[in-house]
Each structure stands twice: as structure tokens, then as C-alpha cells.
Design an enzyme around this catalytic site. Structure first.
Site, mmCIF file in Angstrom:
data_model
loop_
_atom_site.group_PDB
_atom_site.id
_atom_site.type_symbol
_atom_site.label_atom_id
_atom_site.label_comp_id
_atom_site.label_asym_id
_atom_site.label_seq_id
_atom_site.Cartn_x
_atom_site.Cartn_y
_atom_site.Cartn_z
ATOM 1 N N ASP A 25 0.932 -0.993 0.006
ATOM 2 C CA ASP A 25 0.194 0.051 0.022
ATOM 3 C C ASP A 25 0.970 1.051 -0.041
ATOM 4 O O ASP A 25 1.598 1.442 1.210
ATOM 5 C CB ASP A 25 -0.900 -0.037 1.316
ATOM 6 C CG ASP A 25 -1.624 1.301 1.500
ATOM 7 O OD1 ASP A 25 -1.663 2.080 0.624
ATOM 8 O OD2 ASP A 25 -2.357 1.303 2.379
ATOM 9 N N GLU A 184 -6.962 0.593 -4.911
ATOM 10 C CA GLU A 184 -6.964 0.428 -3.410
ATOM 11 C C GLU A 184 -8.541 0.033 -2.916
ATOM 12 O O GLU A 184 -8.229 -0.768 -1.976
ATOM 13 C CB GLU A 184 -6.521 1.951 -2.979
ATOM 14 C CG GLU A 184 -5.072 2.196 -2.892
ATOM 15 C CD GLU A 184 -4.798 3.550 -2.933
ATOM 16 O OE1 GLU A 184 -5.680 4.456 -2.593
ATOM 17 O OE2 GLU A 184 -3.750 4.156 -2.899
#
Ligand code: ADP
Ligand code: MG
Length: 642
Positions: A25, A184
């Protein structure tokens, strides 16, 4: 017999080696790395036990590059050489950005992408991101104990081509192979296992440090499609800190403008701590010191905090409604709401979202970690570590099976059709003849069992295989299809490491109609293929047995008397004749007969080889701790007959 198969010696069922794949991430404020460890996604901690790596890079006076918390410490002291929020700049030009960026460092315009002026020269946001990726990759490979096969890196759903390409470039610069860029919100949905839930629309509410992203995902047959995105790129958890900051200045009667830079920094950081403390506690104290040493403390309740920040929370709800409207949906159409981002820990945010949708949002997974965890799960699948083939997310897939030619003109499929790419698969093959030093690798595409019915993609040769008994060499052939559908095939002899490889574009020249036709042919020909395969297999087996009998007779023919020799020769002739025909049962019977007929020869060869092995040895020395190598040589020798 198993040792003599040219095709994989029963290895297909064995689980192949676990490949180290991670999910990253790469956040505006914070970044994390995760991996699937013993079946479950886990965030990987640094040596000090921190999961979060602040997305900050500092270029020091001595020429070092610092990343993360160490860099963050410098942010206020040496702001010009400390790059934070590079994600806002990646893949952007000054024109894209407009005048809205208030950053503490200096930007340099460039027609390709803005750069940041630092003492280390003008650095690109790609280089800055690469430093963050490198740090995370190192953390992961240290912890997992090996080189990483690849990574899934997450990007906001609204990232355009330039931003995505730049993110990939950053990975390349960090020497990291990108299995895939993943949105995401999709990563978060995967972490919650929503791909296995009811089909429908899901909303992902992502409130990070400085950004707010809303994404509407539509799930159909395990695949997420982004229906709409919205949010506010200038609204995040940090704004809640600023609201507190202002409120404290006001109640203390200190004009914010009169604070020194250091005072502002301390107060802002105290505000952030208080905000986070109020997530757990009903009251908290905001304490900080003025430059003159005067200590200040303001008591705050959660109710005060909620009142102060209600405007910000409402702004996020407006953006959610706006996004729904764009997709022509109402809150009732949404099957589930996923909460992502550290700032969604705030109870006021959770309550407001629950009220809007009339249902509790999903908060069971740590909102800081959920994106990295989903990415790790995807990486694990893409690296081919999952066993079930049916739980593949259908993303980009191989339209036709890829395989290679084995003895008898048969095709051994290595990567089945409909495998999600990128993918890598390896299989072990062995040599057919004693002393064979080269192997022809013929790469094919198609569903049929026979080489002639498939499409030939490429041929190459592996040379320099050390001469060994047939079946003793181990040649690992690896097929790898990258995300762009580019196939590379490599063959490696495991003992000496000699290697050869080739690259092909497998779908090149095939139209969709070609592919459909090849699939139809594959189905129609299945039964005929099965018979043909069986026949070829028996013919190969016959050939193999004839060869090994021949070499055994050549080496140790003297072990048989004339009559015995005649019997074996008769069986050899019978098999040779049967193998030329196309009756599977006849060939099988002739193989069995010859195998049985050479039993005596096999036994005598065994005796001889043991006698030879023991010759000149004192019986005390003849302990049976042969090296593995020796044991295999003897086995190979004996197997030459059996
Ligand atoms: P990004 O996605 O932008 O990198 P994150 O998802 O890591 O950012 O979110 C960072 C934000 O989350 C910060 O504003 C931080 O203060 C906030 N945050 C983290 N923990 C808490 C908490 N316990 N309570 C409230 N806010 C929190
Ligand atoms: Mg985030």
C-alpha cells in the site's frame, strides 16, 4: 519405470515451491507491506515493530537517503530536503497540479513530470517513491527470508495512465517486479472477502491523512468493476488536526499567526495525538509548550471534538452522496460499506456513515492495514501460490493453454488456459536416452493433446546436459507469462545449472476467431485425442524399453546363455513390431512380456554391479552409507534393465 518418463515424473501433483510475493500500500501519508504467511495475510513489521512506514524521504547533508520515521523527524528541521506526499506529484506536471499544492519543498517544472529541488539534485516523484518501495521490499525479504518474486502495488481508483505508469516505473527503479497494480478500494474489498459475497454494489470510504476517496465497486462473478469514484483530494485526517489546532488557539486567546514555526509544529502534533486519543477515550488533554517555556493544557471531550469537526465529517458525506448520484444509485442500493484509512477510526466518522446507509460499515480489519492485506492476497494468487484453481479472480487470462512437446509428439500443458496472468509455472522433465546431452524444447499453444493439432510458438535447445543414464537428468522448464502476455520459457539442468531460454508473444497473430476455433477444435477432438495420447504413450514406453534393453544387452549380454538370449531377442522383436501398429492393448502386452522376460537379466546385472561395487573392498569398509549420488548411480544402473 517412473524414472523413464520423459514428461514430468509425477511432479505435477506436488505443491510447487512457495513464491514470496507481497502487497504494498503505497500511501500518500503512510505505506505498508504485507504478505500471505501460512495462509493468512499479515502486515510485515519493521525491526522496531512498526507496521506503518511514513511515506517520507529525506536527502541528508552527507548524501544519504533516509526513509520513513527517520525522514519524518527531519521534515520540520530540513523541510526543503524532505519529500512527503510524493504520491500527489507522481505522474503529474505543474499544469496538472495547478497552484493548489502547498508543499514545504520546491517544485521544478518539467514537461514530463514535476521534480523536487533537493540538495541531492532535482529528484523525480518516481525516485522518491522508489526509495519507499525499496525500504518496504527490503523489510519484506528480510522477514520472509528470500528474494521477492513480485509485488502487487495499490493505487487510487482514479489514478490515470500516467500516474499508474509512473508508479510502475518507481517499482522498476526499486528492482521490484510488479505483478499488478491494484485499485486501493478493490484491495480493501478483497481483504474483506467480498469477492465471495453476494454480487452487487459496494462502497469504499477511504479517509486517509490528506485525501478522501469514495469508490463504488460492482461485483459480478468475482470481478470488481469500478463504477464511480469521488471524494476530495484536499480533505483528510490531518484537517481534523488543524481544526483542533485552531480551536485551541482560540480558547487560549493566542492568534495562530503569532505562533513561531516550532510552536505551530508542536501544537499541530499535540492536536493529532489528542484526536487519536479521543478515538479510544471520552476525554483527553491537549498539552504543549510555548517557546518561552510556558506550558499550556486544554481539556477536550469527545463531544467537543465531534462538534468541532462535524463540518468536515459532513463534507465527506456530501462527497459520498455526490458519487452515488453520479452512478444513479441511492444508499439503499449499496450492499456493504468498507471503511479504509486511519482516520475512519474516529467514532464520529463511523457513526455518520452508519447513519447515512442505515447499516454498520465494515470495520473488522484494521483500516490502516486493510489495503496492504488485500494486495498481499492478490499477490499470493498471482504468484501461483493458491491451490484451488477455481478461486482465481478472472482478470487478464491466458486464452489458450501453453505447453511443450514431449516424446511421441504429445503436448504437456504447463500453463492451463484461463490462468490469470502474470503467472509462472515450472515442471521437471528428464532425458529419454542414455548419455543424452541436448534437449529440444518445443513450445506450443492450444488445447489438443497432439503437437500437430496445436500451434507451434517457438523452439530452442538446451545443450550441455552432462551425459547420464536416461531418466537421471532433471531439467526444469519454467513458463512465465507477464502482465502484457509476453511468454518466456527457460530450461535449466539442475545439476550443472546450464540454461537456455526464449521469449515469445503467445497470442501474436491469433485473432479472437482463431482462439474460439482452437477451443472448439479442442473440445471436439477430445476423445480422439485421448486415444491418440494413449497410443503415443505406449509407443514411447515401448521405444524406451527397447532402448534400455538394447543398452543392457550391449553392456551385460554375456550374463545370458544362448537360449535365454534368444528368448529375449524374440520378445524384443515382438515389441518392435507391435509398436509400429496402432493397437494399444497389443503394445501394452508386448511391453509387459519384455519387461518380465528381462527380469533374470536385471537380477544378474544387479548382482554383478554389487560385486563390482564391493570389489577390492574390505567387508568392514562396505558400510552402506553411500552418498546419495552413488546410490542414485547404482539405481540408475539397475533401472537400465527394469
Ligand atoms: P494515507 O492513506 O493518506 O497514507 P492513512 O490511512 O495512514 O493515510 O491515515 C492517516 C490518518 O489517520 C492520519 O490523519 C492519522 O492521524 C489518522 N489516524 C490514525 N490513527 C487514528 C486514530 N486512532 N484515531 C483517529 N485518527 C487516526
Ligand atoms: Mg491509504
Amino acid at each position: 519405470m517412473a524414472l523413464f518418463q520423459i514428461s514430468e515424473p509425477g511432479l505435477s501433483a506436488a505443491p510447487h515451491e512457495h513464491r514470496l510475493a507481497v502487497g504494498i500500500d503505497l500511501g500518500t501519508t503512510n505505506s505498508l507491506v504485507a504478505s500471505v504467511i501460512s495462509g493468512s495475510a499479515e502486515v510485515i513489521l519493521d525491526e522496531a515493530g512498526n507496521a506503518i512506514l511514513p511515506s517520507v524521504v529525506h536527502y541528508t547533508e552527507s548524501g544519504d537517503v533516509r526513509v520513513g520515521a527517520k525522514a519524518l523527524e527531519e521534515a520540520s528541521l530540513d523541510a526543503k530536503n524532505t519529500v512527503s506526499s510524493a504520491k500527489r506529484l507522481i505522474g503529474r506536471t505543474m499544469k496538472d497540479l495547478g497552484n493548489v499544492e502547498h508543499v514545504a519543498y520546491e517544485l521544478v517544472d518539467d514537461p514530463q513530470m514535476v521534480r523536487i529541488k533537493t540538495r541531492a539534485g532535482d529528484v523525480s516523484p518516481v525516485e522518491v517513491s522508489a526509495e519507499i518501495l525499496k525500504t518496504l521490499a527490503k523489510r519484506a525479504s528480510d522477514r520472509l527470508g528470500g528474494d521477492l518474486t513480485g509485488a502487487v502495488i495499490t493505487v487510487p481508483a482514479y489514478f490515470d495512465d500516467a500516474q499508474r505508469q509512473a508508479t510502475k516505473d518507481a517499482a522498476r527503479l526499486a528492482n521490484l517486479s510488479v505483478l499488478r497494480l491494484l485499485n486501493e478500494p478493490t484491495a480493501a474489498a478483497l481483504a474483506y472477502g467480498l469477492d465471495n459475497e453476494a454480487e452487487g454494489v459496494y462502497l469504499v470510504y477511504d479517509l486517509g491523512g490528506g485525501t478522501f476517496d469514495v469508490s463504488l465497486l460492482k461485483l459480478t462473478q468475482g470481478v470488481f468493476e469500478v463504477l464511480a469514484t469521488g471524494g476530495n483530494s484536499a480533505l483528510g485526517g490531518d484537517d481534523f488536526d488543524r481544526v483542533l489546532f485552531q480551536a485551541v488557539c482560540q480558547s487560549a486567546g493566542i492568534p495562530a499567526a503569532s505562533l513561531s514555526a516550532a510552536e505551530s509544529r508542536r501544537l499541530l502534533s499535540a492536536a493529532r495525538s489528542t484526536k487519536e486519543a479521543l478515538t479510544e477515550a471520552d476525554t483527553a488533554e491537549l498539552a504543549f509548550t510555548l517557546d518561552n517555556g510556558q506550558a499550556m493544557a486544554v481539556a477536550l471531550s469527545r463531544t467537543d471534538f465531534n462538534a468541532l469537526t462535524a463540518g468536515l465529517v459532513n463534507e465527506t458525506l456530501q462527497a459520498v452522496k455526490e458519487t452515488l448520484r453520479e452512478a444513479n444509485l441511492t444508499p439503499n442500493d449499496v450492499k456493504g460499506v468498507v471503511m479504509v484509512g486511519g482516520a475512519t477510526r474516529m467514532p464520529c466518522v463511523r457513526e455518520a456513515v452508519a447513519a447515512l446507509f442505515g447499516r454498520e460499515p465494515l470495520t473488522g480489519i484494521d483500516p490502516d492495514r486493510v489495503v496492504a492485506m488485500g494486495a498481499a492476497m492478490q499477490a499470493n494468487k498471482l504468484a501461483g501460490n493458491t491451490t484451488g484453481d477455481d478461486d482465481w479472480l478472472l482478470l487478464d487470462v491466458t486464452p489458450l493453454s501453453l505447453g511443450l512437446e514431449t516424446m511421441g509428439g504429445l503436448v504437456e500443458k504447463v500453463i492451463p488456459r484461463n490462468s490469470a496472468i502474470p503467472i509462472a509455472r515450472a515442471q521437471d522433465f528428464t532425458t529419454f536416452k542414455d548419455g543424452q546431452t541436448a534437449m529440444a524444447i518445443h513450445v506450443l499453444q492450444g488445447e489438443r493433446e497432439l503437437v500437430d493439432a496445436c500451434r507451434s510458438l517457438a523452439r530452442f535447445e538446451l545443450r550441455g546436459i552432462p551425459p547420464m543414464a536416461a531418466g537421471a537428468a532433471r531439467i526444469r522448464v519454467t513458463f512465465q507469462v507477464d502482465a502484457d502476455g509476453l511468454l518466456s520459457v527457460s530450461a535449466r539442468e539442475m545439476k550443472t545449472g546450464v540454461e537456455a531460454s526464449i521469449q515469445v508473444k503467445p497470442s501474436y497473430g491469433l485473432t479472437d476467431e482463431d482462439i474460439v476455433k482452437m477451443l472448439q477444435d479442442g473440445n471436439a477432438g477430445a476423445e480422439a485425442d485421448m486415444h491418440a495420447r494413449e497410443l503415443r504413450e505406449q509407443q514411447v514406453e515401448a521405444q524406451r524399453l527397447l532402448e534400455s534393453t538394447h543398452s543392457a544387452l550391449e553392456a551385460d549380454g554375456d550374463l545370458l546363455d544362448a537360449e535365454e538370449r534368444q528368448a529375449v531377442d524374440a520378445l524384443v522383436n515382438a515389441l518392435a513390431t507391435a509398436a509400429e501398429g496402432d493397437d494399444v492393448a497389443t503394445i501394452k502386452a508386448a511391453i509387459d512380456a519384455l519387461a518380465k522376460g528381462t527380469d533374470t537379466l536385471a537380477e544378474r546385472r544387479m548382482d554383478r554391479s554389487i560385486r563390482e561395487a564391493l570389489a577390492g573392498m574390505n567387508i568392514d569398509d562396505a558400510t552402506f552409507d553411500r552418498t546419495e549420488e552413488e546410490a542414485r548411480k547404482i539405481d540408475d544402473h539397475l533401472n537400465g534393465v527394469k
